[in-house]
Design an enzyme around this catalytic site. Sequence first.
Site, PDB file in Angstrom:
ATOM      1  CG  HIS A   1      -8.444  -2.973  -2.555  1.00  0.00           C
ATOM      2  ND1 HIS A   1      -9.508  -2.011  -3.364  1.00  0.00           N
ATOM      3  CD2 HIS A   1      -8.234  -2.227  -1.444  1.00  0.00           C
ATOM      4  CE1 HIS A   1      -9.636  -1.274  -2.484  1.00  0.00           C
ATOM      5  NE2 HIS A   1      -9.123  -1.164  -1.425  1.00  0.00           N
TER       6      HIS A   1
ATOM      7  CD  GLU B   1      -9.274   6.497   0.787  1.00  0.00           C
ATOM      8  OE1 GLU B   1      -8.143   6.291   0.080  1.00  0.00           O
ATOM      9  OE2 GLU B   1      -9.473   6.841   1.804  1.00  0.00           O
TER      10      GLU B   1
ATOM     11  CG  ASN C   1     -12.188  -0.540   3.585  1.00  0.00           C
ATOM     12  OD1 ASN C   1     -12.753  -0.846   4.574  1.00  0.00           O
ATOM     13  ND2 ASN C   1     -11.240   0.011   3.547  1.00  0.00           N
TER      14      ASN C   1
ATOM     15  CG  ASP D   1      -2.069   0.990   1.133  1.00  0.00           C
ATOM     16  OD1 ASP D   1      -3.094   0.442   1.033  1.00  0.00           O
ATOM     17  OD2 ASP D   1      -1.681   2.276   1.255  1.00  0.00           O
ATOM     18  CB  ILE D   2       0.943   4.230  -2.293  1.00  0.00           C
ATOM     19  CG1 ILE D   2       1.971   5.197  -2.814  1.00  0.00           C
ATOM     20  CG2 ILE D   2      -0.460   4.947  -1.799  1.00  0.00           C
ATOM     21  CD1 ILE D   2       1.368   5.769  -4.175  1.00  0.00           C
TER      22      ILE D   2
HETATM   23  P1  AMP Z   1      -9.545   1.472   0.335  1.00  0.00           P
HETATM   24  O1  AMP Z   1     -10.091   2.685   1.208  1.00  0.00           O
HETATM   25  O2  AMP Z   1      -9.946  -0.161   0.947  1.00  0.00           O
HETATM   26  O3  AMP Z   1     -10.350   1.744  -1.246  1.00  0.00           O
HETATM   27  O4  AMP Z   1      -8.185   1.443   0.040  1.00  0.00           O
HETATM   28  C1  AMP Z   1      -7.366   2.209  -1.071  1.00  0.00           C
HETATM   29  C2  AMP Z   1      -5.960   1.682  -0.392  1.00  0.00           C
HETATM   30  O5  AMP Z   1      -5.112   2.015  -1.823  1.00  0.00           O
HETATM   31  C3  AMP Z   1      -5.625   2.976   0.299  1.00  0.00           C
HETATM   32  O6  AMP Z   1      -4.996   2.227   1.605  1.00  0.00           O
HETATM   33  C4  AMP Z   1      -4.518   3.705  -0.432  1.00  0.00           C
HETATM   34  O7  AMP Z   1      -3.466   4.013   0.366  1.00  0.00           O
HETATM   35  C5  AMP Z   1      -3.911   2.446  -1.195  1.00  0.00           C
HETATM   36  N1  AMP Z   1      -3.528   3.252  -2.991  1.00  0.00           N
HETATM   37  C6  AMP Z   1      -4.078   4.167  -3.666  1.00  0.00           C
HETATM   38  N2  AMP Z   1      -3.311   4.301  -4.607  1.00  0.00           N
HETATM   39  C7  AMP Z   1      -2.227   3.431  -4.604  1.00  0.00           C
HETATM   40  C8  AMP Z   1      -1.200   3.047  -5.398  1.00  0.00           C
HETATM   41  N3  AMP Z   1      -0.835   3.505  -6.460  1.00  0.00           N
HETATM   42  N4  AMP Z   1      -0.258   2.114  -4.947  1.00  0.00           N
HETATM   43  C9  AMP Z   1      -0.399   1.224  -3.891  1.00  0.00           C
HETATM   44  N5  AMP Z   1      -1.405   1.641  -2.912  1.00  0.00           N
HETATM   45  C10 AMP Z   1      -2.478   2.664  -3.390  1.00  0.00           C
END
Ligand code: AMP
Length: 113
Positions: free
Chosen positions: A99, A94, A86, A29-30
Amino acid sequence: MNCIFCRIASGEVPSNILYQDERVVAFPDINPKAPVHLLVVPREHIETVAELTEDSASIIGHIVTVANRLAREAGIAEKGYRLVVNCGLEGGQEVPHLHVHLLGGRQMTGTLG
Ligand code: AMP
C-alpha cells in the site's frame, strides 16, 4: 482470505472507497496521521514492495498516478503532500499487503527515520 486489504478491495469488508479500477482501490486510513490520509492498494495480494520485479513494478506507477489524482481531488496537490511505502518489519509495515500512504493537509515534518 485473511488479509484485511484484500477483504476491503473485494467489498467483503465495507470501507469508504474513494477510487477503484481493475487494478487498485483507495480508501481512508482507519487511524489517520494527517487531515488527508488515504491508502492506495493493489487488488492483487502483493505482500511488500520488495516482491515487485521489472515485470510487475508498473503497479507502483499506477498507484502513484491514482494518489496524485486523489491529492488533487482532496485539494492538497498545490501545497504538497507525502507518499509513503513501508516495507517489512524494520520498514514499519504493519499490514502485509502492498500500500501507498497519501498524507497531506498539514506541514509534514521530521526525518525519514
Ligand atoms: P503500514 O504501517 O505501512 O503497514 O500501514 C498500515 C496502515 O493501515 C496503518 O496506517 C493503519 O492505520 C491502516 N489500517 C489498518 N487496518 C485498516 C483498515 N481496516 N482500514 C483502513 N486502514 C487500515
